[in-house]
Design a protein around this motif. Structure first.
Motif, short mmCIF file in Angstrom:
data_model
loop_
_atom_site.label_atom_id
_atom_site.label_comp_id
_atom_site.label_asym_id
_atom_site.label_seq_id
_atom_site.Cartn_x
_atom_site.Cartn_y
_atom_site.Cartn_z
N ASN A 93 36.05 67.54 81.42
CA ASN A 93 35.00 66.79 82.12
C ASN A 93 34.00 67.74 82.78
O ASN A 93 32.80 67.47 82.82
N ARG A 137 32.60 70.17 79.46
CA ARG A 137 31.97 69.42 78.37
C ARG A 137 31.90 70.25 77.09
O ARG A 137 32.92 70.66 76.56
N LYS A 147 39.06 58.27 73.63
CA LYS A 147 39.21 58.24 72.18
C LYS A 147 39.93 59.48 71.65
O LYS A 147 40.34 59.53 70.50
N GLU A 148 40.06 60.51 72.47
CA GLU A 148 40.76 61.72 72.07
C GLU A 148 42.27 61.62 72.27
O GLU A 148 43.02 62.50 71.85
N ASP A 206 33.85 52.36 78.71
CA ASP A 206 33.04 53.49 78.30
C ASP A 206 31.96 53.72 79.34
O ASP A 206 31.46 52.78 79.95
N TYR A 247 36.46 57.22 80.06
CA TYR A 247 35.19 57.14 79.36
C TYR A 247 35.33 57.62 77.90
O TYR A 247 36.25 57.21 77.20
N GLU A 248 34.42 58.50 77.44
CA GLU A 248 34.43 58.89 76.03
C GLU A 248 35.67 59.70 75.66
O GLU A 248 36.05 59.77 74.48
N SER A 266 28.95 54.34 79.07
CA SER A 266 27.66 53.71 78.75
C SER A 266 27.67 52.20 78.96
O SER A 266 26.64 51.55 78.85
N ASP A 267 28.86 51.63 79.23
CA ASP A 267 28.93 50.18 79.44
C ASP A 267 28.12 49.75 80.66
O ASP A 267 27.97 50.49 81.63
#
Length: 407
Positions: free
Chosen positions: A283, A286, A325-326, A98, A321-322, A100-101
């Motif tokens: 990306n 957004r 999950k999609e 991710d 990244y985020e 944010s990691d």
């Protein structure tokens, strides 16, 4: 005396064999799919009322004639449903961190945990094979090993292991997700190390010099493997991708940083493209991303140029990244975007099956439904030739001849 003992043992074995129940002596039970609408992935017209016979891990027969099932065979009626080859995601990352990691918390353990649900979810959506285009250290190669040894259930991994780039390059800009090499000899050595570790395909990221890329492509082809090259770091930096096309890369990833002369050379040389339009648009845009927006994006314009030039394109997601999950929803958005930008539904299905297998070099066994090939099939409730979005309605998945998702 010894001869008599052997004779007695042989007679006992013969007695045991001939006294076995008939079912135990028969061939393994068959899986028979009847009354199917078949889209075989070759580009041929769909066939109605087809029977597909699967024996073990292989497709034994495809026929429109009536088939008599044996006592132990499993027969499944496909009425109102469509049978297609297992789908292929030709650009995926099964264990990317991710965003944010914190880099120090990136390690093999968390990457292994991440891989399993993503592989499983892809499989349940009908994506029976995927190309992992770069993971952390050797984790994707180990995921392939775990899959082959039956420890995990999921999409079949085809992997590049670690990507290769020059020092400070694209794969290490935030996380340690590539091998850094400088000079032709180091690039050649990095290729050998990845192939020795078990990589199926070598992936090269910029920056690199022409000599470095030439060494990497030459070394990979000497090992009879395929090379995928990231198209560039900067939208207006074309030299990297020009070298990739000139030197004969097998796949150029992403429909950006592709000038017209490179597109023409890709067409002439049979270089495959995996455009990944959807993720690049998401990306970039957004919160403003709208899958139904009728306006053409710059990536879609390049896609249309690739199509018009006759470049073969495979479906891939490249979710990072985020956006990971999609998945697997992004896969179907990408397939639908192929249709929005000029593909027929049949051509989009080919891109998601046969062309993906060709690009990855696995088309001798996968990508189409043909006699003798590996039995990777999906069953869709509806007709994706009428509406490509019906490809999302996967109700049954067969991988290696095993039913992993049942009606």
């Amino acid at each position: 005396m010894r001869g008599k003992v052997i004779t007695v043992i042989l007679m006992m074995c013969l007695t045991l064999i001939t006294s076995m129940p008939l079912a135990a002596q028969q061939e393994p039970a068959l899986l028979i799919l009847t009354n199917a609408r078949l889209i075989d992935g070759t580009g041929a017209d769909a066939m109605e009322d087809v029977t597909i016979i699967i024996s073990g891990s292989r497709i034994q027969e495809i026929t429109t004639e009536r088939v008599r099932a044996g006592r132990n065979d499993r027969v499944v009626d496909m009425e109102g449903k469509t049978v297609l080859p297992g789908l292929i995601d030709a650009h995926f990352h099964m264990n990317y961190p991710d965003f944010s990691d914190k880099p120090p918390l990136l390690n093999e353990a968390i990457c292994a945990y991440r891989s399993v649900p993503y592989l499983y979810n892809h499989l349940m959506a009908g994506i029976t094979t995927l190309f992992d285009a770069g993971g952390y250290h050797n984790t994707t190669i180990m995921a392939k090993k775990a899959f082959n040894e039956g420890y995990i259930t999921g999409s079949r991994p085809v992997v590049c292991g670690e990507r290769i780039n020059g020092t400070g390059g694209h794969g290490v800009s935030r996380f340690d997700m590539a091998v850094e090499a400088d000079g032709a000899d180091q690039f050649r050595k990095a290729v050998r190390e990845q192939l020795y570790a078990g990589a199926d395909i070598v992936k090269i990221l910029p920056p690199y010099s022409k000599a470095e890329l030439e060494a990497a492509i030459e070394e990979t082809h000497l090992h009879q493997k395929r090379v995928a090259v990231h198209s560039g770091i900067y939208n207006k930096q074309y030299q990297f991708v020009r070298w990739a096309a000139e030197l004969g890369a097998d796949i150029i990833m992403h429909a950006y940083a592709l000038p017209d002369d490179v597109i023409e050379e890709m067409s002439r040389k049979g270089i495959y493209s995996v455009p990944t339009m959807t993720i690049m648009m998401k990306n970039q845009l957004r919160d403003r991303f709208d899958p139904d927006n009728s306006e053409l994006h710059e990536y879609e314009i390049i896609f249309r140029k690739l199509k018009d030039a006759g470049v073969k394109m495979a479906v891939g997601t490249d979710a990072l990244y985020e956006f990971m999950k999609e998945n697997p929803g992004l896969y179907f958005l990408e397939t639908e975007r192929f249709v929005k930008n000029g593909y027929t539904p049949m051509e989009a299905i080919e891109a998601a099956t046969r062309i993906g297998a060709e690009a990855l070099g696995i088309d001798r066994t996968l990508g189409t439904i043909e006699r003798g090939k590996t039995a990777d099939l999906i069953v869709v409730d509806g007709d994706p030739l009428r509406d490509i979005s019906e490809l999302r309605n996967v109700v049954m998945v067969i991988q290696n001849g095993k039913t992993v998702k049942s009606l």
